[in-house]
Design a protein around this motif. Structure first.
Motif, PDB file in Angstrom:
ATOM      1  N   ASP A   1      32.560  -1.478  33.691  1.00  0.00           N
ATOM      2  CA  ASP A   1      33.585  -1.881  34.527  1.00  0.00           C
ATOM      3  C   ASP A   1      34.365  -0.481  34.858  1.00  0.00           C
ATOM      4  O   ASP A   1      34.490  -0.189  36.108  1.00  0.00           O
ATOM      5  CB  ASP A   1      34.639  -2.763  33.875  1.00  0.00           C
ATOM      6  N   LYS A   2      34.457   0.605  33.854  1.00  0.00           N
ATOM      7  CA  LYS A   2      34.986   1.744  34.362  1.00  0.00           C
ATOM      8  C   LYS A   2      34.109   2.425  35.299  1.00  0.00           C
ATOM      9  O   LYS A   2      34.497   2.995  36.294  1.00  0.00           O
ATOM     10  CB  LYS A   2      35.098   2.593  32.986  1.00  0.00           C
TER      11      LYS A   2
ATOM     12  N   SER B   1      31.969   1.248  37.194  1.00  0.00           N
ATOM     13  CA  SER B   1      31.985   0.558  38.382  1.00  0.00           C
ATOM     14  C   SER B   1      33.079   1.137  39.505  1.00  0.00           C
ATOM     15  O   SER B   1      32.955   1.050  40.571  1.00  0.00           O
ATOM     16  CB  SER B   1      32.194  -0.840  38.256  1.00  0.00           C
ATOM     17  N   GLN B   2      34.201   1.396  38.825  1.00  0.00           N
ATOM     18  CA  GLN B   2      35.271   2.142  39.481  1.00  0.00           C
ATOM     19  C   GLN B   2      35.199   3.422  40.316  1.00  0.00           C
ATOM     20  O   GLN B   2      35.516   3.585  41.161  1.00  0.00           O
ATOM     21  CB  GLN B   2      36.430   1.984  38.653  1.00  0.00           C
ATOM     22  N   TYR B   3      34.161   4.122  39.563  1.00  0.00           N
ATOM     23  CA  TYR B   3      33.908   5.356  40.034  1.00  0.00           C
ATOM     24  C   TYR B   3      32.849   5.296  41.070  1.00  0.00           C
ATOM     25  O   TYR B   3      32.861   5.887  42.055  1.00  0.00           O
ATOM     26  CB  TYR B   3      33.004   6.211  38.994  1.00  0.00           C
TER      27      TYR B   3
ATOM     28  N   SER C   1      32.181   2.544  43.511  1.00  0.00           N
ATOM     29  CA  SER C   1      32.651   1.583  44.365  1.00  0.00           C
ATOM     30  C   SER C   1      31.919   0.315  44.106  1.00  0.00           C
ATOM     31  O   SER C   1      31.444  -0.201  45.019  1.00  0.00           O
ATOM     32  CB  SER C   1      32.565   1.839  45.645  1.00  0.00           C
ATOM     33  N   GLY C   2      31.782  -0.077  42.740  1.00  0.00           N
ATOM     34  CA  GLY C   2      31.095  -1.301  42.449  1.00  0.00           C
ATOM     35  C   GLY C   2      29.648  -1.135  42.045  1.00  0.00           C
ATOM     36  O   GLY C   2      28.706  -2.145  41.423  1.00  0.00           O
TER      37      GLY C   2
ATOM     38  N   GLU D   1      36.605   9.812  29.085  1.00  0.00           N
ATOM     39  CA  GLU D   1      37.290   9.532  30.227  1.00  0.00           C
ATOM     40  C   GLU D   1      38.151  10.693  30.322  1.00  0.00           C
ATOM     41  O   GLU D   1      38.844  10.939  31.512  1.00  0.00           O
ATOM     42  CB  GLU D   1      38.148   8.164  29.824  1.00  0.00           C
TER      43      GLU D   1
ATOM     44  N   ARG E   1      31.015   9.772  39.957  1.00  0.00           N
ATOM     45  CA  ARG E   1      30.871   9.301  41.479  1.00  0.00           C
ATOM     46  C   ARG E   1      29.826  10.035  42.366  1.00  0.00           C
ATOM     47  O   ARG E   1      29.089   9.187  43.152  1.00  0.00           O
ATOM     48  CB  ARG E   1      32.267  10.123  42.206  1.00  0.00           C
TER      49      ARG E   1
ATOM     50  N   CYS F   1      26.677   6.825  38.944  1.00  0.00           N
ATOM     51  CA  CYS F   1      27.135   5.674  39.688  1.00  0.00           C
ATOM     52  C   CYS F   1      26.652   5.783  41.184  1.00  0.00           C
ATOM     53  O   CYS F   1      27.181   5.332  42.061  1.00  0.00           O
ATOM     54  CB  CYS F   1      28.535   5.620  39.657  1.00  0.00           C
TER      55      CYS F   1
END
Length: 414
Positions: free
Chosen positions: A106-107, A109-111, A113-114, A145, A155, A159
């Motif tokens: 989930d972390k 995915s935030q970087y 954008s899904g 993190e 980013r 991902c």
């Protein structure tokens, strides 16, 4: 990519090389302790590794307690800090490996954008087993993190759709967040010094000279630090696969050959068992038929003997009755009845009896004359009547001054 291939890729029968490989896999610093373990399992490194891993501290797959000196110091500091924090804050039950994997995914995915790599949902040990069964390399990703390069790397590279697709097709990806227990133990195991950190782990070692595959967990390569990922993680992973894909191909080929051999052996065993069962069934039926024949033969012999005994007995009875028949009344004697007797073969005889004689007397006379050896009964046809009371007199039976009697086989006595 920092990779030490020689010691991993060659399987040596020299004890010093086995010792070095065992130390590399377990990270036990004491050479004496390694020798004791290997001696216990007769220098069978696969057996020694399997027992060592299953008995490692706290049932965790990582051998953190046998790490390098710096790793041990960090482990102690982390463990003490985690313990003290647990005394101050109510941490509750530690999350399962599946929950940790979902949270890290989930972390990521935030970087992206899904968009994020699909992480294996389970422990490091289970991820290794999965990579072995799927004939893929295990890509270990350690995530911090707090590191300054984490957000940029995730980013721009980790991902992104091209890398995510490539990883899905070629690797089992296990992620460890260093803020969690298992993630930090992985950090100690692989001696990560900066982030992002990747390790490529194999369940096999390969000797290209002899084209031999040996089981054994080995770290084939590590990548750490954003500056060392140039020209990009995707490029480096492709280069790695191009160089080491033969390991997986050889492992898969060997596994397929073993499967074919197992199937062939199973087919041979099955055919042998079927033949054996068929022979056993044939032998069983043969014994069964022999037993049936024997039983039938015994039955027939018994029946024949019984029949002979019965005939002998009946013949003797008829002879005895013939000798003991009541005498026929003298001419002119009163209270006499004339009986006409029809025997079982249709022949007829006549005889006089006193009306005081019994039905049994008539029966004895008929029995001595009738050719049949079966038990008999006396009946009249008109009216239809059977005389079963042997003690009854002929007068009481109303068989005078004359009567017609039929002798019949008494089926009720058979």
């Amino acid at each position: 990519i920092n990779a030490e291939y020689g010691g991993v890729m060659e399987k040596s029968h020299n004890k010093e090389e086995i010792l070095e490989q065992f130390q590399t896999n377990t990270r036990i610093q004491s050479e004496q302790e390694c020798r004791q373990i290997l001696n216990k399992y007769h220098w069978n490194i696969e057996e020694a590794l399997r027992h060592y891993e299953s008995n490692s501290n706290n049932n965790v797959y990582f051998a953190a307690n046998h790490s390098s000196l710096s790793g041990r110091v960090l482990s102690y500091i982390y463990s003490a800090g985690y313990y003290l924090l647990g005394r101050i804050l109510p941490l509750g039950q530690a999350p399962s490996p599946v929950e940790v994997a979902h949270r890290l995914e989930d972390k990521l995915s935030q970087y992206g954008s899904g968009i994020a790599p699909s992480l294996y949902k389970g422990s490091y040990k289970d991820a290794l087993a999965k990579s072995k069964s799927d004939f893929k390399f295990l890509l270990v990703y350690l995530h911090s993190e707090l590191h300054k390069d984490t957000a940029t790397f995730c980013r721009e590279q980790f991902c992104t759709e091209p890398l995510v697709s490539f990883l899905r097709d070629n690797f089992i990806v296990w992620g460890g967040d260093v803020s969690t227990t298992e993630g930090w133990q992985a950090n100690i195991l692989f001696e990560a010094s900066t982030y992002p950190f990747f390790a490529i782990v194999s369940n096999y070692s390969y000797n290209p000279e002899f084209r031999a595959i040996r089981p054994g967990i080995a770290t084939l390569a590590t990548i750490q630090g954003y500056s060392n990922i140039t020209p990009g993680l995707l490029v480096k992973l492709r280069e790695f696969l191009a160089q080491f894909e033969t390991v997986l191909v050889a492992a898969k080929t060997e596994a397929e050959e073993q499967r074919i051999n197992r199937d062939l052996l199973a087919m041979q065993n099955s055919a042998y068992e079927q033949t054996l069962l068929a022979d056993m069934e044939k032998e069983r039926k043969k014994r069964e038929e022999e037993e049936k024949t024997k039983i039938e033969q015994e039955r027939l012999e018994k029946a024949e003997n019984e029949k002979l005994n019965w005939l002998e007995t009946r013949t003797k009875e008829k002879e005895d009755k013939a000798r003991n028949i009541v005498p026929e009344p003298a001419p002119g004697e009163k209270d006499v009845t004339q009986l006409r007797l029809v025997l079982t073969d249709g022949s007829r005889v006549q005889r006089k009896f006193r009306i005081t004689d019994r039905i049994q007397d008539v029966m004895d006379f008929v029995d001595s004359k009738d050719p049949s050896l079966e038990r008999l009964k006396l009946v009249t046809n008109i009216p239809k009547k059977e005389f079963s009371d042997m003690a009854m007199t002929l007068k009481a039976a109303q068989l005078f001054p004359q009567a017609l009697l039929h002798a019949e086989e008494d089926l009720s006595l058979q």
